[in-house]
Design an enzyme around this catalytic site. Structure first.
Site, short mmCIF file in Angstrom:
data_model
loop_
_atom_site.label_atom_id
_atom_site.label_comp_id
_atom_site.label_asym_id
_atom_site.label_seq_id
_atom_site.Cartn_x
_atom_site.Cartn_y
_atom_site.Cartn_z
N GLU A 135 33.80 -52.11 44.26
CA GLU A 135 33.89 -53.18 43.28
C GLU A 135 35.32 -53.74 43.25
OE1 GLU A 135 33.49 -52.23 39.03
OE2 GLU A 135 32.06 -53.89 38.91
N LYS A 147 37.09 -47.62 20.43
CA LYS A 147 38.33 -47.54 21.22
C LYS A 147 38.26 -48.61 22.31
CE LYS A 147 40.44 -46.23 24.43
NZ LYS A 147 41.20 -47.29 25.17
N GLU A 181 27.70 -47.86 31.07
CA GLU A 181 27.47 -49.01 31.94
C GLU A 181 28.70 -49.15 32.81
OE1 GLU A 181 23.88 -49.85 31.76
OE2 GLU A 181 25.24 -51.03 33.01
N CYS A 205 30.74 -57.39 35.27
CA CYS A 205 30.07 -56.32 36.01
C CYS A 205 28.87 -56.87 36.77
CB CYS A 205 29.72 -55.15 35.12
SG CYS A 205 29.12 -55.63 33.53
P1 ADP Z 1 38.65 -51.09 33.15
O1 ADP Z 1 39.12 -51.17 34.57
O2 ADP Z 1 37.53 -52.02 32.81
O3 ADP Z 1 39.74 -51.03 32.13
P2 ADP Z 1 38.27 -48.29 32.69
O4 ADP Z 1 37.06 -47.53 33.05
O5 ADP Z 1 39.56 -47.86 33.26
O6 ADP Z 1 37.87 -49.74 33.10
O7 ADP Z 1 38.44 -48.38 31.13
C1 ADP Z 1 37.40 -48.65 30.23
C2 ADP Z 1 37.74 -48.05 28.86
O8 ADP Z 1 37.78 -46.62 28.99
C3 ADP Z 1 39.10 -48.45 28.31
O9 ADP Z 1 38.99 -48.60 26.89
C4 ADP Z 1 39.98 -47.25 28.66
O10 ADP Z 1 41.09 -47.14 27.80
C5 ADP Z 1 39.00 -46.13 28.45
N1 ADP Z 1 39.37 -44.89 29.17
C6 ADP Z 1 39.97 -44.79 30.37
N2 ADP Z 1 40.15 -43.48 30.72
C7 ADP Z 1 39.65 -42.74 29.70
C8 ADP Z 1 39.54 -41.34 29.43
N3 ADP Z 1 39.96 -40.42 30.29
N4 ADP Z 1 38.99 -40.96 28.28
C9 ADP Z 1 38.53 -41.87 27.39
N5 ADP Z 1 38.60 -43.19 27.57
C10 ADP Z 1 39.14 -43.65 28.71
#
Ligand code: ADP
Length: 492
Positions: free
Chosen positions: A384, A174, A249, A283
């Site tokens: 960050e 995903k 991470e 990161c």
């Molecule tokens: P970034 O700011 O790098 O996008 P996120 O932590 O928001 O960081 O997102 C990283 C990944 O986690 C993306 O693929 C996002 O769609 C997914 N993601 C965000 N929220 C959820 C959740 N509640 N459950 C599963 N996956 C999530």
């Protein structure tokens, strides 16, 4: 225009959700690259089911045979390196040399993992009983979810998918919705390398729906996540009641420590590279420069000069040094932190605003920004930012530098600039980060060397290197008694 679809059980599917999201070039926002079909909850569930159904056969496939497919994927990535690199630049914004660098790292990791398929070894252990011995084997978990961010849209998925598959797991991938094109290209690479249907499934969907559905599925036994600390910890809490294994991470607030006896030119150049390279969207980006008073004026003067020398522009322009922020949301976050820095009393030395001229107003460009006289309690010293913003913190000596370097909830990377061997080793002993560098930037790593952080940065086994497969395998311990008689004595 290209349409990006999810890949379930060996087929590219038409999503029934009816939801689409445009894929936009962050350097030229009227350049719509394609359209993402957003997977529904039902489609996410089907992806997990496909992975579940493919697991038994894939686990039975000998590890070196699995590895041959992964080796083929590495060769395909090599052949398509330029296409993949251009896709990264177009949808994520980093410069072409940075994208090519990301591809090199990704290919190295995939090659390394292919080799590991012939080294999926256990131990043989002498028993304390006569005519008995014990051994261990490494086994896969089952279905693994790989949830990835947009900032390294090829390398991060590659360094999760390759070891997961080599270990015999099946995968639901995903990616972030901002980088669907690279996710599709990478999935094609693995699929064309010869994976059976269902072994690798791609779900293009939101975290809150598709991601949530994947995490809640009882067949998912492990989750490897890279992204923000907030999301990572939320995911950890969400799956903990089912005992699902999590590797995460997360964020960083990586410091460089600059001491009086350093090579100043080297310190400045490395800090600039770490802070502004990849637009600060790594990161491991350098976000705090902790500099002793005696050389602080000199450091600040030179780093400002360097920050102003960078040319901003679209990543596919050979003249460009720094690309845009990935999207409007990230761009606004960076500008918001710049405002917070000003309000908290830091001294803005350069940058601090949207870049203009030469067509830059068509993209999400922020000028490389340096704040001086930042104190460790300010939000720009603690949170960050993920943009081209450097906070300079002045300190009186090495001891104070260490206190401040470690005053962070994060612990990914760090660096020191000094030529004193004793100080280097004191730094290495005391710094609270999972990776540290000496006289070089906080960024960068190698495929065959473990990568990861401590504190609120990292959870679970380290990715890559000798530990790459640890998270993806369970240990089975086997006791063999070849006496043919009832056991004499007891084992406790
Ligand atoms: P970034 O700011 O790098 O996008 P996120 O932590 O928001 O960081 O997102 C990283 C990944 O986690 C993306 O693929 C996002 O769609 C997914 N993601 C965000 N929220 C959820 C959740 N509640 N459950 C599963 N996956 C999530």
């Amino acid at each position: 225009m290209e349409i990006y679809r999810s890949f379930i059980n060996g087929e590219w599917i038409e999503s029934q959700s009816g939801k689409t999201v445009p894929n936009i070039n962050p350097a030229v926002v009227n350049d719509t690259v394609g359209t993402v079909q957003i997977a529904s909850r039902d489609e996410a569930r089907r992806a997990v089911e496909a992975a579940y159904n493919a697991f038994r056969e894939w686990k039975r496939t000998p590890a070196p045979a699995r590895g041959r497919i992964i080796a083929r994927a590495a060769r395909l990535m090599e052949e398509r390196k330029e296409e993949l690199a251009r896709a990264i630049t177009r949808e994520e914004g980093k410069t072409l040399p940075e994208s090519r660098g990301e591809l090199s790292r990704a290919i190295n990791v995939v090659e390394f993992c292919a080799g590991e398929s012939r080294r999926l070894v256990g131990e043989t252990i002498p028993s304390e009983l006569p005519a008995n011995f014990a051994y261990t084997v490494k086994e896969p978990h089952g279905v693994v979810a790989c949830i990835t961010p947009w900032n390294f849209p090829v390398a991060i998925p590659a360094w999760k998918i390759a070891p997961a598959l080599v270990a015999g797991n099946t995968v639901v991938f995903k990616p972030a919705t901002l980088t669907p094109m690279t996710a599709v290209l990478l999935t094609k690479v693995f699929n064309e390398a010869g994976l059976p249907p269902g072994v690798l499934n791609l779900v293009l969907g939101s975290g809150s729906e598709a991601g949530d559905e994947i995490l809640n599925h009882p067949a998912v036994k492990a989750v490897s996540f890279t992204g923000s600390t907030e999301t990572g910890l939320k995911i950890y809490a969400q799956v903990a009641p089912r005992g699902v294994k999590v590797q995460a991470e997360m964020g960083g607030k990586n410091p460089v420590v600059v001491l009086e006896d350093c090579d100043m030119q080297l310190a400045v150049e490395s800090t600039a590279q770490g802070a502004f390279g990849s637009t600060g969207q790594r990161c491991t980006a350098t976000s705090r420069a902790i500099v002793v008073d005696s050389v602080a004026d000199q450091f600040v003067e030179k780093i400002v000069e360097r920050a102003k020398s960078f040319r901003l522009g679209p990543g596919d322009d050979a003249e460009t040094h720094i690309g845009p922020s990935v999207d409007e949301g990230q761009f606004k976050t960076v500008l918001k932190y710049i405002d917070i820095g000003r309000e908290d009393g830091a001294e803005l030395l350069c940058g601090g605003k949207r870049a203009e001229g030469d067509g830059l107003e068509n993209g999400w460009f922020v000028e490389p920004t340096v704040f001086d006289r930042v104190t460790t309690d300010m939000r720009i010293a603690q949170e960050e930012i993920f943009g081209p913003v450097l906070s300079v913190i002045r300190v009186k000596d090495f001891e104070e530098a260490m206190t401040i370097a470690n005053d962070s909830e994060y612990g990914l990377s760090s660096s020191i600039f000094t030529n004193d061997a004793n100080t280097i080793y004191r730094f290495v002993d005391e710094i609270e980060t999972g990776i540290t560098h000496v006289n070089s930037p906080t960024t960068g790593g190698e495929a065959h060397i473990p990568f990861g952080g401590v504190k609120n940065t990292g959870l679970g086994a380290r990715e890559q290197g000798s530990t790459a497969l640890d998270f993806y395998t369970e240990l089975k311990v086997v006791y063999v008694d070849y006496t043919g008689r009832k056991r004499e004595g007891n084992l406790y």
